[in-house]
Each structure stands twice: as structure tokens, then as C-alpha cells.
Design a protein around this motif. Structure first.
Motif, PDB file in Angstrom:
ATOM      1  N   TRP A 101      50.568  68.375 -56.632  1.00 40.99           N
ATOM      2  CA  TRP A 101      51.013  69.131 -55.464  1.00 40.99           C
ATOM      3  C   TRP A 101      50.528  70.568 -55.530  1.00 40.99           C
ATOM      4  O   TRP A 101      50.630  71.213 -56.560  1.00 40.99           O
TER       5      TRP A 101
ATOM      6  N   LEU B 176      50.217  56.287 -56.859  1.00 41.04           N
ATOM      7  CA  LEU B 176      50.885  57.590 -56.879  1.00 41.04           C
ATOM      8  C   LEU B 176      51.860  57.550 -55.708  1.00 41.04           C
ATOM      9  O   LEU B 176      51.449  57.387 -54.554  1.00 41.04           O
TER      10      LEU B 176
ATOM     11  N   ASP C  43      55.381  58.851 -53.532  1.00 37.58           N
ATOM     12  CA  ASP C  43      56.370  59.867 -53.167  1.00 37.58           C
ATOM     13  C   ASP C  43      57.464  59.165 -52.361  1.00 37.58           C
ATOM     14  O   ASP C  43      57.275  58.842 -51.187  1.00 37.58           O
ATOM     15  N   LEU C  44      58.595  58.906 -53.015  1.00 34.40           N
ATOM     16  CA  LEU C  44      59.667  58.137 -52.372  1.00 34.40           C
ATOM     17  C   LEU C  44      60.740  59.064 -51.802  1.00 34.40           C
ATOM     18  O   LEU C  44      60.979  60.143 -52.330  1.00 34.40           O
ATOM     19  N   SER C  45      61.369  58.618 -50.754  1.00 33.75           N
ATOM     20  CA  SER C  45      62.443  59.409 -50.134  1.00 33.75           C
ATOM     21  C   SER C  45      63.600  58.511 -49.755  1.00 33.75           C
ATOM     22  O   SER C  45      63.443  57.308 -49.572  1.00 33.75           O
TER      23      SER C  45
ATOM     24  N   ASP D 174      61.840  55.196 -47.784  1.00 37.35           N
ATOM     25  CA  ASP D 174      60.518  55.592 -47.276  1.00 37.35           C
ATOM     26  C   ASP D 174      59.629  55.910 -48.470  1.00 37.35           C
ATOM     27  O   ASP D 174      60.068  56.568 -49.417  1.00 37.35           O
ATOM     28  N   ALA D 175      58.388  55.427 -48.394  1.00 37.12           N
ATOM     29  CA  ALA D 175      57.461  55.699 -49.492  1.00 37.12           C
ATOM     30  C   ALA D 175      56.092  56.040 -48.944  1.00 37.12           C
ATOM     31  O   ALA D 175      55.564  55.318 -48.096  1.00 37.12           O
ATOM     32  N   SER D 176      55.549  57.159 -49.400  1.00 38.59           N
ATOM     33  CA  SER D 176      54.167  57.530 -49.094  1.00 38.59           C
ATOM     34  C   SER D 176      53.385  57.359 -50.387  1.00 38.59           C
ATOM     35  O   SER D 176      53.711  57.999 -51.384  1.00 38.59           O
ATOM     36  N   MET D 177      52.371  56.517 -50.353  1.00 37.26           N
ATOM     37  CA  MET D 177      51.687  56.192 -51.600  1.00 37.26           C
ATOM     38  C   MET D 177      50.170  56.269 -51.477  1.00 37.26           C
ATOM     39  O   MET D 177      49.610  55.965 -50.422  1.00 37.26           O
ATOM     40  N   LEU D 178      49.552  56.668 -52.564  1.00 37.03           N
ATOM     41  CA  LEU D 178      48.099  56.577 -52.699  1.00 37.03           C
ATOM     42  C   LEU D 178      47.808  55.493 -53.735  1.00 37.03           C
ATOM     43  O   LEU D 178      48.528  55.368 -54.720  1.00 37.03           O
TER      44      LEU D 178
ATOM     45  N   MET E 150      51.818  61.361 -44.446  1.00 34.17           N
ATOM     46  CA  MET E 150      50.608  60.762 -44.992  1.00 34.17           C
ATOM     47  C   MET E 150      49.484  61.140 -44.061  1.00 34.17           C
ATOM     48  O   MET E 150      49.629  61.062 -42.841  1.00 34.17           O
TER      49      MET E 150
ATOM     50  N   SER F 293      42.506  61.156 -48.880  1.00 27.00           N
ATOM     51  CA  SER F 293      43.831  60.555 -48.751  1.00 27.00           C
ATOM     52  C   SER F 293      44.818  61.615 -49.218  1.00 27.00           C
ATOM     53  O   SER F 293      44.750  62.067 -50.357  1.00 27.00           O
TER      54      SER F 293
ATOM     55  N   ARG G 264      54.097  67.646 -47.686  1.00 29.83           N
ATOM     56  CA  ARG G 264      55.537  67.899 -47.564  1.00 29.83           C
ATOM     57  C   ARG G 264      55.727  69.033 -46.581  1.00 29.83           C
ATOM     58  O   ARG G 264      55.089  70.080 -46.691  1.00 29.83           O
TER      59      ARG G 264
ATOM     60  N   LEU H 176      48.898  63.416 -49.209  1.00 32.53           N
ATOM     61  CA  LEU H 176      50.340  63.447 -48.957  1.00 32.53           C
ATOM     62  C   LEU H 176      50.720  64.879 -48.627  1.00 32.53           C
ATOM     63  O   LEU H 176      50.186  65.823 -49.211  1.00 32.53           O
TER      64      LEU H 176
ATOM     65  N   ASN I 247      55.243  62.413 -59.147  1.00 30.79           N
ATOM     66  CA  ASN I 247      54.166  61.893 -58.302  1.00 30.79           C
ATOM     67  C   ASN I 247      52.812  61.933 -58.964  1.00 30.79           C
ATOM     68  O   ASN I 247      51.818  62.353 -58.379  1.00 30.79           O
TER      69      ASN I 247
ATOM     70  N   LEU J 154      48.997  67.122 -51.494  1.00 26.94           N
ATOM     71  CA  LEU J 154      48.469  66.429 -52.660  1.00 26.94           C
ATOM     72  C   LEU J 154      47.293  65.615 -52.135  1.00 26.94           C
ATOM     73  O   LEU J 154      47.480  64.755 -51.264  1.00 26.94           O
TER      74      LEU J 154
ATOM     75  N   LYS K 284      58.127  64.208 -44.880  1.00 30.35           N
ATOM     76  CA  LYS K 284      56.962  63.793 -45.647  1.00 30.35           C
ATOM     77  C   LYS K 284      55.866  63.352 -44.683  1.00 30.35           C
ATOM     78  O   LYS K 284      56.165  62.862 -43.595  1.00 30.35           O
TER      79      LYS K 284
ATOM     80  N   LYS L  98      59.244  61.869 -41.025  1.00 30.52           N
ATOM     81  CA  LYS L  98      58.005  61.284 -41.513  1.00 30.52           C
ATOM     82  C   LYS L  98      56.908  61.443 -40.472  1.00 30.52           C
ATOM     83  O   LYS L  98      57.163  61.325 -39.270  1.00 30.52           O
TER      84      LYS L  98
ATOM     85  N   PHE M  58      49.066  54.119 -48.311  1.00 27.57           N
ATOM     86  CA  PHE M  58      50.011  53.025 -48.119  1.00 27.57           C
ATOM     87  C   PHE M  58      51.370  53.643 -47.815  1.00 27.57           C
ATOM     88  O   PHE M  58      51.958  54.310 -48.653  1.00 27.57           O
ATOM     89  N   THR M  59      51.830  53.447 -46.589  1.00 24.22           N
ATOM     90  CA  THR M  59      53.162  53.942 -46.254  1.00 24.22           C
ATOM     91  C   THR M  59      54.085  52.756 -45.995  1.00 24.22           C
ATOM     92  O   THR M  59      53.691  51.776 -45.364  1.00 24.22           O
ATOM     93  N   VAL M  60      55.283  52.848 -46.507  1.00 29.23           N
ATOM     94  CA  VAL M  60      56.298  51.816 -46.292  1.00 29.23           C
ATOM     95  C   VAL M  60      57.568  52.525 -45.886  1.00 29.23           C
ATOM     96  O   VAL M  60      57.937  53.530 -46.508  1.00 29.23           O
TER      97      VAL M  60
END
Lengths: 347, 347, 347, 347
Positions: B344, A191, A193-195, A206-210, B220, B208, B212, B210, A342, B191, B218, B130, A221-223
Motif C-alpha cells: 500500500w 493478495l 483485501d477483505l472487508s 467483500d473481497a478485493s483480490m489480485l 478494484m 491491477s 482504499r 486495489l 495484504n 496497491l 474499497k 465498494k 477478482f472481486t467477490v
């Protein structure tokens, strides 16, 4: 070698990594976009041991395909392709032609990552329930967006050259592979959430992920490429029901393991006890504990295993076509999740 | 004081915190569940400066309500109540009765958290994009589930005493408050993916999430009581477009700020330059840099500000009814999100 | 209490430490130099449990002597006196009068220092061969020497008030005590090279020392008030033939133990396993691991043990007259060594 | 190459370092003691660019001498010789024959050490007053002395092969060079207390030393091979009257600088700001900050500068004959001091 010429970050690393263990000689190459890689493949056919592909993402597929079809073994930069379909095709092609296809998911070549994987495999952590992975870079904060971008950054933000994703495809795939490699689990769902925070950037930075993993584990998982002030912050935490581990790429010669009822243990690369816990970790170390090895050495380890496979014509311990397909599957699922509000998407 | 008796973790901390600065004397109390807190309120009415409520979650609301109605100022443990509706009622009641209502979101009392907040406020980080917050404990991994639980743990897993959430309500609220306090932003949406990993636990022990935030940032946010080997791992990273900050509760006397084009800076509690950056940070320090202050001191800082409000009858810098309502709003939204397939939800 | 008034660093710490565990009430005091401590002793005689002496060094001896003679128990700041002869006299006086005499060598009150001592005692390190101790402060670099010194610093550089040594007597004694306390060995000889780097300072503000310990171990010991940028850097390394330990005051909740053939272990204050290794370490912890205790808590531990001795009239685990004499013996030997061309002197 | 064969620690590092930057090809070598290095020199005369000498200490002098006389440039392992007289002779010979003589004092090739040196040179630290250097290894604690020693360790404890000193000559010289290189000061005097703690070791394996530097600075310097649990702990602290620096070889990509009135700064290798502070630091970095370089890269930097000198026939930034003489001067002075009752000896 194709690509990796002047101004390239990764090209010189490939070359230093190859020389590190004296594995191969660089005999021919076309190092810039305008060069004729078709010609290179034609003239090297049957004369080289393998081809290294270091071009921007958009040409990975066609060059790798052509090389495999010419009977060459290939080490191709990540991501393997622009789409999952292409990656799947390359995997099939490599299998059919019995060619070795390697992809430098570098971190899986670091000795302490091998130790982490092997500790998990030995059951030291018990059943894995939670994973937290940060892959945080601040590289896009070092760009002056009021000026034309330099080549190294420009292509990464250009959908034509980078593909449909910037940060997920560029470094997210490293993180994804690290999770699957160390835990031995499969990521089943994502799942995302990209920005796009960098000015003018049309792709994700930027990506916040589950994530949900086989065996029921959950992951965060954040990238990011806009994590201001970070250099190459890869921090992996894996929590099992018996112990947890922590590995930080920026202190890559150490691995920490924590227990509920015992002191934290700091393992050190190539210390005397490493071999008993992980033959792979020991085998990938060159010099004694306390004398650090870094990124080039980690990269060279991928090459070492890849070259062993090229030589022995049998599997060795390095990421290949399967991992290339897995990571593309992940990239597409993450993009889909983000597009679809998402929601969870299957990987 | 109500609650916080034998075997309590938080009771002794309240008492040490109160004595630290010689702010108040503990004159009366009922320290166990079976005691008569109604009697306590009746006999103390008009005779004490404030009441400290340290009972399990389920009685926070009724005791606080009774005390406020008896004209007392109250410092009540988090979470303020079992439901958002109750919290909202308490907020209104305190306002109407002009009573001081404090809630020890302890970390916001730490000097380096005040510095973090004030650096953000001064614009040192630029626009915040972030946030990554880990609040990871391994406490539930230290429990032998084959035996009856001890009192300290039992109530936290019992929906009747803890309410509808365990980890989110117990420590998630700390993390949530920390994010809003430091960034000065509001969390707009959450979320959440909640899990129960501890054997037999019917409530959430891992989340876990997310987030906003207002202004488009964003976040995490992971909260866990099954993060094996972690003690009280609160790690906050805030990334702005000019700089980022990092604060780790387990090294609470330091604050790191990182820049794209300048060396990382490590700020130290009560160092000579602190006062120029954050009067609050300096004011909440007792002893020189290098001589560490810890959790009790941080807790005492909440009391110090709360007691100042009790004395001065005007606002001071501590979390109160508003923060109690915000955190309950978050708990309910997170639970709703988890129930509704991790979509969300508005906070 | 005598001394420790306005502007004092140590006075407030004494008071917070006393209140931390609700051990005593401060009933009377003369907090400045000009106050009449004779009067205080006269009026408190027989009415108080103990006297705390927090004045500059030069009056420690006479006040402590008067108090002991008045039948009081005394907790006196370090160094116990200006000369070894005075310290020896106080030790004898306390013994003859059966009075409790305590000296706050604070670091020996830290739980992880107790663990260090107990690990050594259990033989975890084997035979100790080498010790490295740094006690590095940069406090004198924060002084503007072009202006009159403030009171807190002035007396420390004034031979009349501080005695014949500044840095060795002020913080060197802490380090010396730490070495003997943790290793359980006696320092037999010292070779000292003292310097005065701060402008106009007539006393030592930096000392480089070699030590020889009973059992043949060697030590390096640096003490400084001109270690620019350091706050209170107490770093102790003890190397045995089986393992070594490392304790850093500025990360005082941790203790590291390193082995030749096993991973480094990081012990955490009040973690579940601590009690099995060191009852003292556990007993001196107030709150769970991960919730840090700091300098005030360490100081309070000295008071806790001292007050137990006052109450029980029997020895407890805190530094007293014997340690006061040992440290003065060390100070005089170090000064002698420096004067005599840096030759070995007996301690 | 002479020496550095099977079982050698340093041989493979030389070879990897040479290949790292593709500086040279290894064309010939005699890698074990029994090989004929005379023959090697004879057959390579005029055909190679330089000779690398990686044998045990006792043959450094004669091989280097023969090679210089044969007109070869030489990179010789440290220590340059068994005696100061020999080192001096080699220095003269190299000068007379206009040959390049390099010695891999590796740490001076690390980018952050270059930054340290250049920050000192720019006056960032002010006048240097104090230096603390620890070079602590636990290697001799990993030896099973009940069995015959393996080759790698045996020669280091054998006076015939190692010379009159073990730890001072083997790693003390690294530390000594590091101090002079970073501070830009000369060590004028040494006072050394040497020990032999390893069973049966006839040479020094631990040294506690005091130094006096030009400009009046003092230093503490410990070197050990019996520092149990340490791997390669090189920790350098330099205190000036304006700031101090800290470099730890085991975290070699960072450099910390501390100030009295400003936050600590953590510099990172090859970060964008490095070039402005130290061109040398930037020039010796290969890959971006966050992607660590380690020991092999540091070693390769010595080779890079050495090879530049071989090519350009003019001085470059690497340690050579002068440093070889300085370090031998230090070794002899330290041995003299220890023999003469630990008195000061001129370096």
C-alpha cells in the motif's frame, strides 16, 4: 441426502437437478440439523448409490468422512471443509477407498463455460495474460439487521457454522474454480483485501483480490455479498494475446469472443456449430438454441457427470476432491494475505 | 494549439469539440514536434483566449508553464506533467497568475457521468462501500511489433516521451479521476501490480490495482492496453449501502441504478426527468433522448465549461490543476507500490 | 438557413453538423416563420454555397423552389414537400438547373448503416426475403393535451403545416428510406393501417404497414409517436437466405449479423476491419472504435457528402431529390391504402 | 404419453418438465407413429391421471378425442387440431365429460409473462393502443433442402401431417396466445400476408400480419421460420397510454417497463418485489433472482398448473380448450385473409 430441508436454497436445487435427467431417486434423507445423519449413513450403507451433503459448512467434513468410510460415493456442497487440512484428508480418503467425491461448483457445469474452457484449450485466445472476475451479490443488503436473521443467512455469518470466511468460502470458491477451470492455469499467488460491511458481520462479506497465475497471467477478482442491487453477477473476462472471452452468468446461454481484427462473436448454447468446438458443451445441452437453459440445468450437469462416474467407476468431467483441495488452499491463502497486511501468499 | 497534428488521435477531437458549440476559433498553431512552440506563444501573447496543448506527455509541463507565464489560459492534455512535482508547480503557478488551467478528463464531461455524480451527492446510493472500475483497451494488440511502430503508438511506449508510466499515466488517470469525480471520495491508498505484456514494451501496459477511499470504501481498478478485443471499455460500478450504479462508456447515454428491493432503473440522457436530478447533466446535453451523443460531445462539454471559466473568470465544472495534481499523485503512488513489492502506498 | 430558430429541435443540429467538419460558415438566415425568406434569397443570391431549409413541412416546397430558381443548391428537411406532385416538380427543377438538392435522411449517414448497405451489396445476406422495421417514438405521450401545445409539437399535428400525414410523413419517410437504402430494393406496394391515438390529433400518429419489395421480399413496418416510453427506437432487421442483420439506432455504433451455422458477429464502427468491408463506413467515421459517434455526427455525414457534391458538382453518397420523390410516393400510397380499407397500393 | 419419441424436440421437454416438480410418473407410452395409441388408451383407462399427446398435428384431434371419451384428462400439444371445427368439438367434449384439457402454450407459463399480464391487469400501462410481436425463427434456414428432410422437419412442411398451415399453426399460435394472455384483450380481426420462402415448401413459413384488438388497439405480428440466424426470437412489446412493456423470450428472466417521465424499469424474476405485483409470477419461480430459469422451467409451470387442475378438479392458471379454440379460430382467419387478397377477416 443430508441437509437441504425446509428454507434451504440449495436443497430443492439438488432434488430438481437429480430429477432433471432421471438420474437417481431420492430414497432417504435427514433434512435438518437436528436429524441423525449417523443413523442415515448406517441404515443406507450398501443400499444407495451416493449421498448428497447439503448441510452448513461446518459439518461437511465429518459427514463426508463418515460416508466415505462407510463406502459411499459422496456429492458434497462447497466448500468441502472448514480447513485445508480436512479437505486434504478427504481427498486422500476418497482415493484410498476408491470412492467418487463430487463438489457442485455449478458454473463449471454450464455449457457455455465448457465452451469457454475448450476454446482456451484449442488456443483460440492464445497465451492468457489477464483475467477479470467479478462475483457480485447484493444478498446481504436485503437483510433487515434490526431483526433476528433468518436461518438461511444466519449460519453464513456465524464463524462456528461457516468457518473462518463468509464470502470467500461461500462464493469466492466458485469464482476461483471458474478461473482455473476455464483458463486451465493454476492460481499461484493471491493478495486479498477483505472487508465486513454488513452491520454486525464478523466475517468477510467483500473481497478485493489480485491473483498471479501459472504462465505469468495476472487476475483481478472481486467477490461480494454487499454489492447492492446485484443478484448473482458472475462476470468472467479472459484476455489472451490473440482474443478474449466474456461470460456473464446472468446471460449464461451466450459466450462472447472478441478479436483485435475481427468482429466480436456471440456463441449460442447448442447452436449447430457448438459440437465442432466443444463436445462437452454440446453434450451438456438438452434443448435447442434459443430455448434457454438455466441454473438448475447447469447444476444437473454436475450431477450427470458425477452419476456417470458413480456408474462407470472412472473419471468424468466434474469437480471433485482435487478441486475441493484447491479451493480450500485458496481460501486459506486469501485469509492469510488479508491478515498479513495484504501481501502475496502462495496458493 | 500546440501538437495534435497529422496522425494525432486527440488533435482532431479538440478541434471538433471546440467547433461543436461554436466556442472559439482556432487562430494559430504549431502541430508537430519540430515546430517552434516558443514562437507560437510569443506571437499569440495577449491575442488569444487560451492555448490548447496536445503534445506527447514530456512537453506538457514546459509548454503549459511557458503559456501560463505568458498570461495565457491553458487547456492541457492529460497527464498534466511527467512528475508530481511539476504538476504541483503548475497548479501554484496558475493560482498565482490567476490563470485558468483545464485538463480534459473527458469522461467527467459526459452527461450520464454528471448524473451519476449528482445521484451519489443526493444520497441515492447511501454510503459507498465498494467501487469496481475497468478501463480496458486492446490497442496494443493491434500493433504489429515486427515492424517499426507508428508515431501514435511509439511515443506512448517511450519513457522519454511518455514518462515513467504508459497505461497508468495514459488512461489510468482517466479512471482515477472518474472514481473521485463520481463518488466525491478521495482515494487514500493504492496497491498496484503492473505488467508489460506487449512485446518489447519497457513501460506498464496492464495494471491491477486495489484502492482504499476516504470513508472506508474499497475499490478494484484494472487498466489495460492489452485487453485484446476491447475498444475503449470504461465500466464503472459504484456500490452504496442503499443502491448501486453502473456506467459503461460504450453505452454512454445510459446509466443503470440497482436497488435491493426495487427494479433496476435505466436513466436516459436528456430524458424529461433528468433535469430534476442533475442540472449539470441536463445542461451538458444538446439533443433529445434517443438521439445519441458520443465522445466528441463529451469532450466538447469539457471545453464548454472551460471556456465559460475563461470568459467569466470564475470556477466552472471541469477538471483543472487540482485534478492534474491528484492524478499525478496517484500515478507516482501506483509506480511506487509496484516497485515496492505491491504494498500500500499513500496517494 | 431558413427556419430552425428558437425552440427548434432540428435547427441546432444542422448548425452543429455543419461546424463538426468545418464545412461551411453560416452567413445569413431567417429563423422564424414570420421572417422574410424571400428577402433572404434575394440578398444571398450568388453569394452563398447553399441554403438549408428547416421550416415546417408546408413551406419546404415553395422555399426550395425559389432557391433552386435563384440558382442555389439546397439542403431541405424531410419531407421534401406536401405532395408527390410538388416533389416531382422539385426533382425536375433541380435536374434542369443542375442544382444540388439534398435531404437529411439522417440514418443513412450513420457509418453502421453504410456498412449494412455494403454487406447487403456484397451478397453477405444472400437474397433478401423479409424486413422488419420499427420506428417507435413515445413523443406524443409526453405532451400534456390539457394545455395549449408548444410550437414544436403543434405544427406536426396541424394539417395546414404538416400536410395530410403526421407520423408517416415525419418519421415514416426515414424508415422507408432506410429500408430502400440498406436493402437496395424498391418498395413496390404498401398496405397501411393508420391510427390517431393522441387526444385530439386529427392526423396519423401510429401506422402498422405491410410492404412488398422488388425481388419478392416482404416487410413489416411500424411507425409510431405514441409508443409510450420509447425515445427514438429505430430497429431494422433484414433477413436474407444466407444471413440477417440487425441495427438499432439507439446503439448505433454496432451492427449485428447472424448466420444459421456460425456465431453472431457484432461489427463495431471504425474497427480495423471495417474499411475492407465498406469504404463508405470507414470514410464517415471520425474517431476510433469504442469512442462513440452519435446523431450529430450522423447528420454531419449527410452534410459532408452534400457539401462535397456542392463543391465537386458531381454525385456523392447522400439522399437527394430522387429519395425525396420516392418517400413522397410512399406517403401518398400509404394514405391511399388507409383510406381505401387497407388494401395494397402501388408505391 | 403418445408421441414424443426418438428425435422429437418436444417429447424430452415434456418428460423433464413433468419431473422438474415431481408432479407425475410416466407410466406408459407409445412414442412413435406406428405404435398403437388405441391400445395405450385401452390399457391405461382408469389407471393414469392424464395423457400427454405429443404427436404431429394431424393426430391431435383423434387421440385427444379418444382419451377424453375414455374419461382421461389430456395435455395436448398445440395446435389442438387441424380445424376450428375439431377444436370446438374437443372443447365441448371436455366440458361435457368434465375432463381437464391443457395445451402447452409455453410462454404463458414463464414467470415474467405472468408479471407482464398482471401489470397490465393492474393498469400499470393504462389503455393499450399498440402491440408489436415478433416470433422469428431461422430453423428452415438450417435445412439442407438438397437432401431428404429429417423427420422433425418433414412433417411440419407436409400438409397431411401439419394441416393447412405451417408457421402460423406451429408458432403463430404461441404468439397469438401470448398477445391475448398478456393484454387481456381479444384479437377481433386479422389481415395476413403469408409466404413460402423455403425451397419446395408448400405451406407458409413466413407471415406478416396486422391485428385489431378489442378496445381499438392495433397490432403488428410477424411469424417466421426463415428469419435466418434467429433461434427462438419471441419479442413482445405492448404500448399503453401510460407505459409500455417489453419481453424477450431469449432474456426471459427480465421484463422491461418504460414510462414517458420516469426511467425504464427492469424487473427480475423472483426478486423481492415480484410477489407484491404478481402472486402468479412469484408462485411459478423456483429459485432466487440471478439464478436463471429457462424454457424447461416455463414448460414445467404449465404442467404444474395443469396437474393442480387434474388434482383439484377446478380451474387453474394454464391454457386449455378455450385457448385451443381461440388459436384455431385465428389460424383459420389468417389463412382466409391470405387467400382473400389480404383483407381483414374476423377472428
Amino acid at each position: 441426502m443430508v441437509g437441504g430441508g425446509k428454507g434451504s436454497f440449495i436443497g430443492p436445487i439438488h432434488r430438481m437437478a437429480i430429477r432433471m435427467d432421471d438420474l437417481a431417486d431420492l430414497v432417504d434423507g435427514c433434512y435438518s440439523h437436528t436429524d441423525d445423519w449417523h443413523g442415515l449413513i448406517a441404515r443406507c450403507r450398501g443400499k444407495i448409490d451416493f449421498l448428497a451433503v447439503c448441510t452448513p459448512n461446518s459439518s461437511h467434513y465429518e459427514i463426508t468422512k463418515a460416508a466415505l468410510e462407510a463406502g459411499m460415493d459422496v456429492l458434497c456442497e462447497k466448500p468441502l471443509s472448514m480447513t485445508l487440512a480436512e479437505a486434504t484428508e478427504l481427498e486422500r480418503l476418497a482415493r484410498r477407498r476408491r470412492r467418487v467425491l463430487g463438489i457442485p461448483f455449478t458454473y463449471s457445469g454450464f455449457p457455455m463455460v465448457k465452451l469457454a474452457r475448450d476454446l482456451v484449450k484449442r488456443g483460440e485466445l492464445g497465451k492468457i495474460d489477464k483475467v477479470v472476475l467479478e462475483y457480485s451479490q447484493g444478498s446481504f443488503r436485503k437483510i433487515d439487521f434490526s431483526k433476528p436473521l433468518d436461518k438461511r443467512n444466519a449460519w453464513k455469518m456465524d464463524p462456528k457454522k461457516a468457518g473462518p470466511s463468509c464470502v470467500v468460502a461461500d462464493i469466492g470458491v466458485h469464482g476461483f474454480h471458474l478461473i482455473e477451470h476455464v483458463t486451465g492455469l493454476e492460481v499461484r499467488q493471491v493478495l486479498a483485501d477483505l472487508s465486513s460491511f454488513a452491520p454486525g458481520n464478523r466475517l468477510d462479506d467483500d473481497a478485493s483480490m489480485l491473483l498471479r497465475l501459472s504462465s505469468g497471467a495476472k487476475a483481478m477478482f472481486t467477490v461480494s455479498k454487499v454489492a447492492t442491487g446485484e443478484e448473482n453477477g458472475v462476470r468472467l473476462r479472459v484476455y489472451g494475446d490473440k482474443a478474449s472471452l466474456y461470460w456473464n452468468q446472468e446471460e449464461n446461454n451466450y459466450l462472447s469472443v472478441k478479436y483485435p481484427f475481427a468482429p466480436e462473436r456471440i456463441y449460442k448454447r447448442n447452436a449447430p456449430y457448438i459440437g465442432d468446438l466443444s463436445a462437452a458443451s454440446k453434450a451438456l445441452s438438452r434443448i435447442p438454441a434459443g430455448h434457454h437453459e438455466g441454473f438448475i440445468e447447469g447444476f444437473a450437469n454436475i450431477y450427470r457427470e458425477f452419476c456417470a462416474a458413480v456408474r462407470d467407476r472412472k473419471p468424468h468431467d466434474f469437480p471433485g476432491a482435487h478441486e475441493g483441495v484447491r479451493t480450500m488452499r485458496f481460501v486459506e491463502a486469501a485469509l492469510r494475505s488479508n491478515k498479513n497486511g495484504n501481501r502475496w501468499e502462495k496458493v
